[in-house]
Design an enzyme around this catalytic site. Structure first.
Site, PDB file in Angstrom:
ATOM      1  CG  HIS A  75      -2.060   0.801   1.195  1.00  0.00           C
ATOM      2  ND1 HIS A  75      -2.021   2.153   1.139  1.00  0.00           N
ATOM      3  CD2 HIS A  75      -3.366   0.460   1.152  1.00  0.00           C
ATOM      4  CE1 HIS A  75      -3.255   2.611   1.065  1.00  0.00           C
ATOM      5  NE2 HIS A  75      -4.098   1.602   1.064  1.00  0.00           N
ATOM      6  CE1 TYR A 204      -4.913   8.975   8.098  1.00  0.00           C
ATOM      7  CE2 TYR A 204      -3.674   9.430   6.093  1.00  0.00           C
ATOM      8  CZ  TYR A 204      -3.823   8.745   7.293  1.00  0.00           C
ATOM      9  OH  TYR A 204      -2.877   7.840   7.683  1.00  0.00           O
ATOM     10  N   PRO A 296      -3.168   6.045  17.780  1.00  0.00           N
ATOM     11  CG  PRO A 296      -5.392   5.407  17.475  1.00  0.00           C
ATOM     12  CD  PRO A 296      -4.460   6.051  18.459  1.00  0.00           C
ATOM     13  CE  LYS A 300       5.288   6.547  12.204  1.00  0.00           C
ATOM     14  NZ  LYS A 300       5.631   6.118  10.862  1.00  0.00           N
ATOM     15  CE1 TYR A 391       0.352   7.972   7.173  1.00  0.00           C
ATOM     16  CE2 TYR A 391       0.905   7.009   5.059  1.00  0.00           C
ATOM     17  CZ  TYR A 391      -0.016   7.266   6.046  1.00  0.00           C
ATOM     18  OH  TYR A 391      -1.295   6.831   5.908  1.00  0.00           O
TER      19      TYR A 391
END
Ligand code: APR
Length: 394
Positions: A75, A204, A296, A300, A391
């Site tokens: 992804h 998002y 969350p 990580k 990220y």
């Protein structure tokens, strides 16, 4: 009281405990895993699902990645949506050029458990660690309530606290341990939905009614998040309301419908983070959530847990098999920079996705909308490279 021994007693069969157990077993270190829950519970609990490239490298290095390569998928895109528009970042072409592997945590835990048990490893399910004793000495022990209600005492050379935020390891730390806690003042209703992902990206949505998130899990399940008011019970929202809010915040009318399906798990997560420092107290060593809790917002937690477990396994094997204590002596200071960076980036993500004004659900639309931080992420290549590196990285 029944007494047993193992060189390393590992508390908790999550990603931290099970990676550690597999690596120790492979090196020939005598260890046992004590897990409060039953096997079924551990293997079905839906949690994180995005593995960083470094986590995959760790699992590859130790022959623990067959399942994720077979059933996981890579992804590399995320999409930000606001009422004004949307943009996508293909992070595999930015920063260090890395991507995620999507593999639900419960599948990883299932694989790690099977591999450990197949190699002759011992896991005691339904065994709750009640307390860690004499952690500052050389012969620590753990009192345990076994599944049948009896109490056992496990004696060890080292105890690995991989039992999460509410486990027994944290309660055994001395008052000199530095504890930092942050409540980010944001809550998310986390939903596991039986429906295929609705977009080929992490979604998002930054909306005046609050954040909404979309994350792929498998071909038939998807994780959604909806920012909700602090104190909202997990079952407060009907499925109808959930889909209305998701449609609205994610802009389904404009950008395409979401694949609907029954909500099969739901929890409310209050976004918090904390850190205990140092990660070693005598013969007790912390890894994963027991060492540091991460919100969350940047996925990580499991990745840090895997990284710490590898460092800890190497240090324990050096000490126990080669009488070299240096790895254990420096374990805490080697882990802390990774934890600090992951926490800083997770905080940055919280601000990006909610903004100081957006932390209240249903606030007045923030001034200067679309927000400057989102706009520079959309427009600045330097910002995008920085984002991509943090990220996907740990
Ligand atoms: N005795 C024995 N086991 C315990 C006890 C106890 N007193 N307390 C908790 N446990 C077990 C839990 O049942 C759980 O299976 O410890 C395990 C801890 O596992 P995780 O919570 O998955 O923690 P960790 O291995 O540190 O995983 C790191 O992955 O998805 C993320 O949010 C998750 O950030 C976390 C991460």
């Amino acid at each position: 009281m029944d007494e047993r021994t193992a060189d390393v007693v590992i508390l908790g069969a999550g990603p931290a405990g099970l990676v550690l157990a597999n690596l120790l077993r492979r090196d020939g270190v005598d260890c046992v895993v004590l897990e409060r829950a039953d096997r079924e519970h551990v293997q079905t609990r839906a949690r994180a699902g995005f593995l960083a490239a470094n986590s995959v490298r760790v699992l590859d290095r130790h022959g623990l990645s067959a399942g994720l390569h077979e059933r996981g998928h890579t992804h590399h895109t995320c999409e930000f949506r606001t009422e004004e528009g949307r943009f996508r970042l293909d992070y595999s072409g930015l920063g260090l050029g890395e991507q995620h592997t999507v593999y639900p945590q419960q599948h990883l835990v299932t694989d790690l458990l099977a591999q450990f048990l197949d190699s002759g490893g011992q896991v005691r399910f339904g065994a709750e660690a009640l307390a860690v004793h004499d952690a500052d000495g050389e012969r620590p022990s753990v009192s345990v309530r076994e599944g049948d209600g009896t109490t056992t005492r496990w004696r060890a050379r080292y105890v690995a606290g991989c039992d999460g935020r509410h486990g027994a390891a944290r309660t055994a730390l001395p008052p000199t341990t530095r504890y930092q806690h942050r409540d980010h003042q944001v809550s998310w209703l986390g939903l596991l939905v039986e429906a295929p992902p609705s977009l080929d990206a992490v979604g998002y949505a930054v909306h005046p009614r609050g954040f909404a998130g979309h994350m792929a899990r498998t071909a038939t399940t998807t994780r959604y998040y909806l920012q909700c008011e602090r104190g909202t019970p997990a079952d407060a929202w009907s499925e109808e309301r959930i889909w209305e809010e998701l449609d609205l915040r994610m802009g389904a009318q404009k950008y395409g419908p979401l694949h609907r399906g029954p909500v099969i798990q739901r929890t409310v997560v209050d976004l918090q983070s904390d850190l205990l420092e140092p990660l070693r107290h005598g013969s007790l060593l912390l890894a994963g959530d027991a060492a540091s809790l991460l919100s969350p917002s940047a996925a990580k937690g499991a990745n840090l847990a895997i990284l710490e477990a590898e460092l800890l396994a190497g240090a324990l094997a050096d000490d126990l098999l080669r009488a070299d204590p240096r790895g254990l002596d420096t374990y805490s200071e080697r882990c802390l920079p990774y934890i600090h960076r992951a926490q800083a980036f997770s905080r940055w993500m919280i601000d990006l996705l909610h903004g100081p004004e957006g932390r209240d659900p249903a606030p007045a639309p923030p001034r200067g909308w679309p927000r400057a931080d989102l706009a520079s992420l959309r427009d600045s290549r330097a910002e995008q490279d920085w984002f991509a590196e943090h990220y996907v990285g740990v």
